[in-house]
Scaffold this active site. Structure first.
Site, mmCIF file in Angstrom:
data_model
loop_
_atom_site.group_PDB
_atom_site.id
_atom_site.type_symbol
_atom_site.label_atom_id
_atom_site.label_comp_id
_atom_site.label_asym_id
_atom_site.label_seq_id
_atom_site.Cartn_x
_atom_site.Cartn_y
_atom_site.Cartn_z
ATOM 1 N N ASP A 229 49.282 23.586 33.696
ATOM 2 C CA ASP A 229 48.001 24.024 33.833
ATOM 3 C C ASP A 229 47.955 25.754 33.144
ATOM 4 O O ASP A 229 47.636 26.786 33.968
ATOM 5 C CB ASP A 229 47.993 23.902 35.276
ATOM 6 C CG ASP A 229 46.278 23.694 35.553
ATOM 7 O OD1 ASP A 229 46.367 23.251 34.274
ATOM 8 O OD2 ASP A 229 46.014 23.785 36.461
ATOM 9 N N LYS B 241 46.510 28.731 31.834
ATOM 10 C CA LYS B 241 44.777 28.626 31.660
ATOM 11 C C LYS B 241 44.595 29.807 31.738
ATOM 12 O O LYS B 241 44.895 30.744 32.701
ATOM 13 C CB LYS B 241 44.090 27.585 32.461
ATOM 14 C CG LYS B 241 43.676 27.399 32.980
ATOM 15 C CD LYS B 241 43.152 26.562 34.538
ATOM 16 C CE LYS B 241 42.716 26.255 35.329
ATOM 17 N NZ LYS B 241 41.946 25.566 36.097
ATOM 18 N N ASP C 79 50.414 29.321 39.449
ATOM 19 C CA ASP C 79 50.556 27.341 39.816
ATOM 20 C C ASP C 79 50.681 27.111 38.772
ATOM 21 O O ASP C 79 50.358 25.957 38.171
ATOM 22 C CB ASP C 79 49.225 27.392 39.383
ATOM 23 C CG ASP C 79 47.844 27.646 40.736
ATOM 24 O OD1 ASP C 79 48.404 28.456 41.660
ATOM 25 O OD2 ASP C 79 46.618 27.582 40.255
HETATM 26 N N1 LIG Z 1 48.448 34.096 43.703
HETATM 27 C C1 LIG Z 1 46.646 34.121 43.932
HETATM 28 N N2 LIG Z 1 46.790 35.339 44.649
HETATM 29 C C2 LIG Z 1 45.505 35.914 44.978
HETATM 30 N N3 LIG Z 1 44.303 34.885 44.566
HETATM 31 C C3 LIG Z 1 44.838 33.639 44.118
HETATM 32 C C4 LIG Z 1 46.136 33.162 44.183
HETATM 33 N N4 LIG Z 1 45.826 31.506 43.519
HETATM 34 C C5 LIG Z 1 44.664 31.867 43.420
HETATM 35 N N5 LIG Z 1 44.344 32.766 43.398
HETATM 36 C C6 LIG Z 1 42.560 32.401 43.680
HETATM 37 O O1 LIG Z 1 41.829 31.169 44.500
HETATM 38 C C7 LIG Z 1 41.239 30.183 44.146
HETATM 39 C C8 LIG Z 1 41.479 28.741 43.678
HETATM 40 O O2 LIG Z 1 41.728 28.823 43.037
HETATM 41 P P1 LIG Z 1 43.425 27.850 42.139
HETATM 42 O O3 LIG Z 1 44.597 27.824 42.019
HETATM 43 O O4 LIG Z 1 43.300 26.720 43.352
HETATM 44 O O5 LIG Z 1 42.093 26.948 41.453
HETATM 45 P P2 LIG Z 1 41.921 27.174 40.109
HETATM 46 O O6 LIG Z 1 43.068 28.253 39.216
HETATM 47 O O7 LIG Z 1 40.620 27.503 39.060
HETATM 48 O O8 LIG Z 1 42.253 26.041 39.314
HETATM 49 P P3 LIG Z 1 43.537 25.010 39.852
HETATM 50 O O9 LIG Z 1 43.930 24.386 41.050
HETATM 51 O O10 LIG Z 1 43.979 24.135 38.460
HETATM 52 O O11 LIG Z 1 44.988 25.684 39.664
HETATM 53 C C9 LIG Z 1 40.579 30.950 42.729
HETATM 54 O O12 LIG Z 1 39.548 32.131 42.638
HETATM 55 C C10 LIG Z 1 42.323 31.667 42.259
HETATM 56 O O13 LIG Z 1 41.817 33.164 41.419
HETATM 57 MG MG LIG Z 2 45.401 27.615 39.974
#
Ligand SMILES: Nc1ncnc2c1ncn2[C@@H]1O[C@H](COP(=O)(O)OP(=O)(O)OP(=O)(O)O)[C@@H](O)[C@H]1O
Ligand SMILES: [Mg+2]
Length: 265
Positions: free
Chosen positions: A75, A77, A92
């Protein structure tokens, strides 16, 4: 899970997990800064070729490390890459199968796909997607990660996704057939050297895509800024920020069906 042993400056620190269904949780370190998705779309942030190369090299270091550990990201991106003061952190990795994107709200003949997700997916994955097919059955691979990196590389240059405001059905055809990426490569003024890296990552044939090790060498050969590259000034257009999840109904989903039904999108 072999994430426990991962420790790299360009990879988020894995701290623990709860894997007792339905209680699934992953704990990682908190990333400061913004996502690369937000950085590239911010017109106030200058991104010249030196900067984009440096960001790309950091991503490649992190991805090369994960691949050396036998971990496929699945994943990659711009929303899963954090950037602060020149430092890149990838998050992720390897979680896609757990997140259940394809399965979420699944019904017969229906897939739930995030709009911003398709353009990172390699054609061999798009061609295999179908309602009722679990993520674990999709052909994710190191080469598919390289393909996703290609889209991030494109975003770094063009500051937007390769396809704008196109319905998911059209994207599926464009990506699954390889025709869409071919068209982008032919029509984008990315400059020769930048375009060559993109075309290598987006190779339709899985075996033709370079490893992250080779990609690092290709990036090192990029000319430095003092030699002017043909930079895509016209790419500084408003970005497609529509990232909402959308449900798509398919009577017949497989690419072969789209082709045989002679739908020209
Ligand atoms: N390790 C981290 N530190 C700070 N913020 C984070 C972290 N991981 C995720 N986030 C933030 O938390 C929110 C949710 O992240 P999430 O990974 O669930 O969604 P995504 O990246 O848009 O999609 P995916 O589920 O495909 O990774 C987003 O705004 C992301 O930038
Ligand atoms: Mg994410």
């Amino acid at each position: 899970m072999n994430y426990r042993q991962t420790r790299h400056e360009n990879v988020v620190l894995f701290m623990g997990a709860c894997m007792n269904p339905p209680h699934l949780a992953i704990i990682t370190s908190f990333c400061k800064g913004r996502t690369l998705h937000s950085v590239v779309r911010d017109p106030k942030t200058p991104l010249d070729i030196n900067k984009t190369r440096q960001i790309a090299q950091e991503i490649i270091k992190g991805m090369g490390y994960l691949h050396a550990k036998g971990i496929v990201h699945k994943d990659l991106k711009s929303k899963n890459i954090f950037y602060e003061n020149g430092k890149v952190v990838i998050t992720d990795f390897g979680l896609f199968g757990i997140s259940g994107v394809v399965q979420e709200g699944r019904r017969e003949n229906e897939l739930k796909l995030p709009h911003d997700w398709l353009c990172y997916l390699a054609p061999e994955i798009v061609r295999e997607m179908a309602p009722g097919k679990g993520e674990d059955k999709l052909p994710f691979s190191k080469a598919a990660d390289v393909y996703a990196f290609g889209t991030v590389w494109y975003e770094l240059q063009a500051r937007e996704w390769p396809f704008q405001s196109q319905p998911a059905e059209a994207l599926i055809w464009q990506i699954g057939s390889g025709e869409g990426m071919k068209h982008v490569l032919q029509t984008s003024s990315l400059g020769k050297e930048v375009g060559e890296i993109l075309s290598a990552c987006w190779a339709f044939d899985v075996d033709e895509r370079p490893s992250f090790t080779l990609l690092m060498e290709m990036l090192e050969k990029l000319p430095k800024l003092n030699r002017r590259l043909s930079h895509p000034g016209h790419f500084w257009k408003s970005a497609d920020l529509n990232s909402s999840k959308m449900a798509i109904r398919f009577e017949r989903f497989a690419l072969g069906d789209l082709e045989s039904s002679n739908q020209k999108i």
